[in-house]
Design an enzyme around this catalytic site. Structure first.
Site, PDB file in Angstrom:
ATOM      1  N   ASP A  40      -3.922  -6.067   0.604  1.00  0.00           N
ATOM      2  CA  ASP A  40      -4.611  -5.097   1.711  1.00  0.00           C
ATOM      3  C   ASP A  40      -4.598  -5.932   3.069  1.00  0.00           C
ATOM      4  O   ASP A  40      -5.525  -6.606   3.082  1.00  0.00           O
ATOM      5  CB  ASP A  40      -5.925  -4.566   1.163  1.00  0.00           C
ATOM      6  CG  ASP A  40      -6.589  -3.732   2.246  1.00  0.00           C
ATOM      7  OD1 ASP A  40      -5.825  -3.321   3.134  1.00  0.00           O
ATOM      8  OD2 ASP A  40      -7.663  -3.235   2.056  1.00  0.00           O
ATOM      9  N   GLU A  92      -8.920  -2.470  11.397  1.00  0.00           N
ATOM     10  CA  GLU A  92      -8.940  -1.551  10.371  1.00  0.00           C
ATOM     11  C   GLU A  92     -10.130  -1.479   9.484  1.00  0.00           C
ATOM     12  O   GLU A  92     -10.803  -0.381   9.297  1.00  0.00           O
ATOM     13  CB  GLU A  92      -7.437  -1.463   9.882  1.00  0.00           C
ATOM     14  CG  GLU A  92      -7.535  -0.023   8.810  1.00  0.00           C
ATOM     15  CD  GLU A  92      -8.065  -0.123   7.298  1.00  0.00           C
ATOM     16  OE1 GLU A  92      -8.328   0.928   7.172  1.00  0.00           O
ATOM     17  OE2 GLU A  92      -8.459  -1.098   6.929  1.00  0.00           O
ATOM     18  N   GLU A  93     -10.490  -2.918   9.151  1.00  0.00           N
ATOM     19  CA  GLU A  93     -11.374  -3.051   8.291  1.00  0.00           C
ATOM     20  C   GLU A  93     -12.756  -2.567   8.355  1.00  0.00           C
ATOM     21  O   GLU A  93     -13.790  -2.229   7.637  1.00  0.00           O
ATOM     22  CB  GLU A  93     -11.584  -4.274   7.284  1.00  0.00           C
ATOM     23  CG  GLU A  93     -10.172  -4.598   6.585  1.00  0.00           C
ATOM     24  CD  GLU A  93     -10.035  -3.751   5.439  1.00  0.00           C
ATOM     25  OE1 GLU A  93     -10.856  -3.153   4.988  1.00  0.00           O
ATOM     26  OE2 GLU A  93      -9.064  -3.801   4.694  1.00  0.00           O
TER      27      GLU A  93
HETATM   28 ZN   LIG Z   1      -6.230  -1.887   4.070  1.00  0.00          ZN
END
Ligand SMILES: [Zn+2]
Ligand SMILES: *[C@@H]1O[C@H](CO)[C@@H](O)[C@H](O)[C@H]1NC(C)=O
Ligand SMILES: *[C@@H]1O[C@H](CO)[C@@H](O)[C@H](O)[C@H]1NC(C)=O
Ligand SMILES: *[C@@H]1O[C@H](CO)[C@@H](O)[C@H](O)[C@H]1NC(C)=O
Length: 390
Positions: free
Chosen positions: A140, A174-175
């Protein structure tokens, strides 16, 4: 990171002319690395592929959300020098930039291939155990980033894509809230289709759940714990409010399953002998059906019926996100995590695909296999070519 003759190895990485050298330079670091004796290591050949080398370099650049500067610089250099792409950097915050890369001068493209370059903490260095590639971000989402870049470069080399066909976009943040993808809306660009890279175990996602976040704050009155009847215990109030959530029926759907609710954090009080004056909890809801507004109402009604004095504050709300999956040759799935997809405005087709499992992402054993990483390159190539045919 160790210094080599007083030279910072990061500098060597940035100056190295080929992906293989990136790999060779970083492999000097972990002493347990299996590549020191090629005769004893049957994996050494596949270790030197550009895909694995790029993936390793990405993971070796720590990029916890907020600290993405180094990986942006690395990726910009890589895309400019290895793929001869034009790279436009977009400031999102001080020292934090998105990166848009394209062929020639055509910033406008039919298709966009995108993922995120930030990761959750803590940083875990890259290590390889047989065919398993471990470290923070291996899944990720640096597996998706590496596979997308290799898919792009392979199609470029075979003459299957040209200027104006495909751009690459790598965003920060994004996180934690999606500031990076939010800023992309200011670029004034649009696409026919956007392929988002996140771990889907090589399946094409038919959709993902939405989300709703809120905090409950309970106020009490402090006092000596010997005389609890003279104060008001904010923790007791909070516990009763949270208990009211446990029995709550939230909407479900055939496609997305159950709406789920996780109390992720609680805090309150100062000491065992003091009646707590305040307590709060943060809660995350994964929305599988209905609307965030409707679910908010259900939550408010249940909590306030149990404890009318608490304060509820809702921070974001988004319904389930349907995705496109009209491309043959993929297994499909529905995922329960959030992505940047709803943050990018426009009426483009939306595909979600990538190597690795979300079940190990964000964990201390985050890893994916060499075979999955390699398969993802083929998967992205198919998605690109099929999207361009439409
Ligand atoms: Zn991700
Ligand atoms: C970025 O690189 C600099 C210089 O090599 C280093 O001091 C710094 O710790 C790096 N930042 C992160 C987040 O790794
Ligand atoms: C690199 O791209 C530019 C266009 O941006 C082009 O003019 C040049 O020929 C390319 N160089 C190589 C080596 O392909
Ligand atoms: C959804 O919730 C019901 C109970 O309310 C449970 O029986 C079912 O297994 C859940 N479905 C999933 C996919 O978790």
């Amino acid at each position: 990171m160790k210094l080599l003759n007083g030279v910072n190895p990061c500098l060597l990485l940035l100056l190295a002319p080929s992906p293989f050298k990136f790999s060779a330079a970083t492999q000097a670091l972990p002493p347990q690395h299996p590549l020191q004796d090629p005769l004893q290591d049957p994996l050494s050949i596949s270790s030197s592929t550009p895909l694995l080398a790029l993936h390793e370099s990405l993971v070796n650049h720590p990029s916890t959300t907020g600290l993405e500067a180094n990986i942006t610089t690395f990726l910009q250099t890589h895309l400019e020098s290895h793929l001869n792409l034009t790279v436009h950097t977009q400031p999102v915050a001080p020292n934090r930039q998105n990166l848009l890369a394209y062929l020639g001068t055509s910033r406008t493209t039919r298709l966009l291939l995108t993922s995120h370059i930030d990761t959750v903490p803590p940083y875990i260095p890259y290590s390889r155990h047989g065919n398993a590639l471990h470290g923070r971000g291996t899944v990720d989402a640096k597996g998706s980033v590496a596979a997308q870049i290799l898919a792009f470069s392979s199609l470029l080399a075979s003459g299957a894509i040209h200027e104006g066909d495909v751009a690459l976009l790598y965003v920060v943040g994004e996180e934690t809230g999606g500031a990076g993808m939010g800023a992309v809306n200011d670029l004034g660009l649009s696409w026919e289709a956007v392929i988002f890279g996140e771990p889907t175990e090589l399946k094409l996602a038919r959709g993902h759940k939405g989300g709703l976040g809120f905090t409950i704050t309970a106020k009490g009155r402090a006092g000596h714990s010997g005389y609890p009847e003279l104060g008001t215990n904010a923790i007791d109030v909070l516990v009763r409010a949270l208990y009211a959530l446990q029995g709550l029926k939230l909407p479900s759907s055939k496609t997305y399953g159950n709406t789920t609710l996780t109390v992720g954090k609680i805090s309150g009080g100062v000491a065992a002998n003091v009646i707590p004056e305040s307590a709060f909890a943060t809660v995350s809801v994964r929305v599988a059906a209905g609307t965030p507004e409707g679910i908010q109402e259900l939550i408010e009604r249940a909590v306030l019926a149990a404890e009318p004095g608490v304060e509820l504050s809702f921070s974001y709300g988004i319904g389930p996100i349907p995705l496109d999956y009209d491309i043959e040759g993929f297994e499909t799935t529905v995922v329960s995590y959030g992505t940047d997809i709803p943050r990018l405005k426009g009426d483009h087709k939306k595909y979600l695909y990538g190597p690795g499992s979300i079940l190990v992402a964000h964990s201390d054993h985050e890893h994916l296999t060499v075979a999955d990483l390699e398969a993802a390159v083929e998967g992205y190539k198919t998605l690109i070519l099929e999207s361009l045919k439409r």
